[in-house]
Design an enzyme around this catalytic site. Sequence first.
Site, PDB file in Angstrom:
ATOM      1  N   GLY A  76      35.268  49.775  54.107  1.00 31.21           N
ATOM      2  CA  GLY A  76      36.233  49.379  55.137  1.00 31.21           C
ATOM      3  C   GLY A  76      36.568  47.916  54.879  1.00 31.21           C
ATOM      4  O   GLY A  76      35.658  47.080  54.737  1.00 31.21           O
ATOM      5  N   ALA A  77      37.865  47.612  54.805  1.00 33.86           N
ATOM      6  CA  ALA A  77      38.292  46.299  54.324  1.00 33.86           C
ATOM      7  C   ALA A  77      37.628  45.119  55.049  1.00 33.86           C
ATOM      8  O   ALA A  77      37.035  44.246  54.404  1.00 33.86           O
ATOM      9  CB  ALA A  77      39.816  46.213  54.391  1.00 33.86           C
ATOM     10  N   ARG A 118      35.322  45.515  44.186  1.00 29.64           N
ATOM     11  CA  ARG A 118      36.338  46.539  44.492  1.00 29.64           C
ATOM     12  C   ARG A 118      37.694  45.843  44.538  1.00 29.64           C
ATOM     13  O   ARG A 118      37.796  44.746  45.104  1.00 29.64           O
ATOM     14  CB  ARG A 118      36.057  47.236  45.846  1.00 29.64           C
ATOM     15  CG  ARG A 118      34.887  48.205  45.808  1.00 29.64           C
ATOM     16  CD  ARG A 118      34.805  49.012  47.098  1.00 29.64           C
ATOM     17  NE  ARG A 118      35.695  50.161  47.101  1.00 29.64           N
ATOM     18  CZ  ARG A 118      35.912  50.931  48.170  1.00 29.64           C
ATOM     19  NH1 ARG A 118      35.327  50.656  49.327  1.00 29.64           N
ATOM     20  NH2 ARG A 118      36.720  51.977  48.092  1.00 29.64           N
ATOM     21  N   ASP A 264      43.982  48.548  53.928  1.00 29.66           N
ATOM     22  CA  ASP A 264      43.179  47.766  52.977  1.00 29.66           C
ATOM     23  C   ASP A 264      43.940  46.564  52.452  1.00 29.66           C
ATOM     24  O   ASP A 264      43.351  45.556  52.076  1.00 29.66           O
ATOM     25  CB  ASP A 264      42.716  48.654  51.830  1.00 29.66           C
ATOM     26  CG  ASP A 264      41.641  49.601  52.322  1.00 29.66           C
ATOM     27  OD1 ASP A 264      41.995  50.671  52.849  1.00 29.66           O
ATOM     28  OD2 ASP A 264      40.453  49.243  52.231  1.00 29.66           O
ATOM     29  N   ASN A 274      46.152  52.165  52.083  1.00 27.59           N
ATOM     30  CA  ASN A 274      45.022  52.648  52.888  1.00 27.59           C
ATOM     31  C   ASN A 274      44.436  53.846  52.147  1.00 27.59           C
ATOM     32  O   ASN A 274      44.930  54.272  51.091  1.00 27.59           O
ATOM     33  CB  ASN A 274      45.483  53.004  54.307  1.00 27.59           C
ATOM     34  CG  ASN A 274      44.302  53.233  55.255  1.00 27.59           C
ATOM     35  OD1 ASN A 274      43.396  52.421  55.319  1.00 27.59           O
ATOM     36  ND2 ASN A 274      44.285  54.351  55.953  1.00 27.59           N
TER      37      ASN A 274
END
Length: 372
Positions: A76-77, A118, A264, A274
């Site tokens: 989750g961002a 990431r 994101d 997303n």
Amino acid sequence: MQSSTVTKSSGAASAGSADRVEQLLARVPRAVRWVGGADGTLELLDQVALPGEVRYVRCGDVPTIIEAIRMLRVRGAPAIGVAAGFGFCVGVRGAADADAALFRSTAERVAAELIAARPTAVNLAWAVRRVMRAALSETAPPAAAALALREAMEIAAEDEAVCRQIGELGASLIPEGGGVLTHCNAGSLATAAYGTALAPMYVAHAGGRRFRVFADETRPLLQGARLTAFELSAAGIEVSVLCDNAAASVMASGAVQMVIVGADRIAANGDTANKIGTLGVAILARHHGIPFYVAAPRSTFDPACPNGAGIPIEQRSESEVGAMFGHALVPPGVRCVNPAFDVTPAGLISGILTEVGLIKPVTEAGIRGILG
Ligand code: MRU
């Protein structure tokens, strides 16, 4: 600011029910916690083990933190950003007794390693760079390490406050007696607390609004089934999980009045990355005349990225698609594709809900307005 103002209304928690929101969220474990002071420990909720087990991973070094980010133990961002901010502190504290040059080179190496963990969620690089900037504003290494920790804690506290504000501003969007569909997990587990897309649901629920949530299971890693259903049901909100490919038919049945998802990375023109599958949901919502909202803090906007074509999309292992729980799903030798995110064009988004207001319609000028 080119935005429709969303004010706290009947759906929002009143002062009296503010504690009620906290009570609801007290039932959901924190994704990221820093235990202790300057010599403290970073602990990450191991979201891979949910919903079956609540356990934390102690992160005493950078490789452990990077592994946790890559394996989606923390995901989750905003939560990745908060975790990586603390991760930077863990990575530089061994150099706090070194000379200034060694501290700086350690800081730069640790930051680069964390940022590379990431690629899609912009909050990761945003948080690491912010903590590094704070640290390097001081040349004496012990003071620099202390400043880093202070900044990481500030990012965590800010994220919690910002998500709460998204909830307060967005609660009035939740349809009384209606159905709300969401994709992936953009809840408390994806942030310091409260969530982004789920925050309005918590505040609306605390304020007495009745609604039902439809959570797409979100293949391949099932964040909707495992995480969104976990936290909403823990908070007492009615939630039903559906296979991703059932979304069209559930929408066609008239059960969904609103879609809300997280993000994101949001480009300067509003194109939004997303979790994979979000684009399909947005197209379905448009077809069925259902408003499609994105909820995200300003830290998820990337003004340097002009549009969705510039957003790096993480490609993950084929094995996440080709196998589940240790069992092969596809015949031997068959290839799989596994993009972790997709981009929803701004034109399909009814509005972007931030901590300072709702951008509606979604325009470049409106976005510039909220970023200041
Ligand atoms: O791969 P994940 O689980 O990190 O993907 C998460 C999402 O796509 C979320 O919807 C997004 O980060 C918003 S979280 C508030």
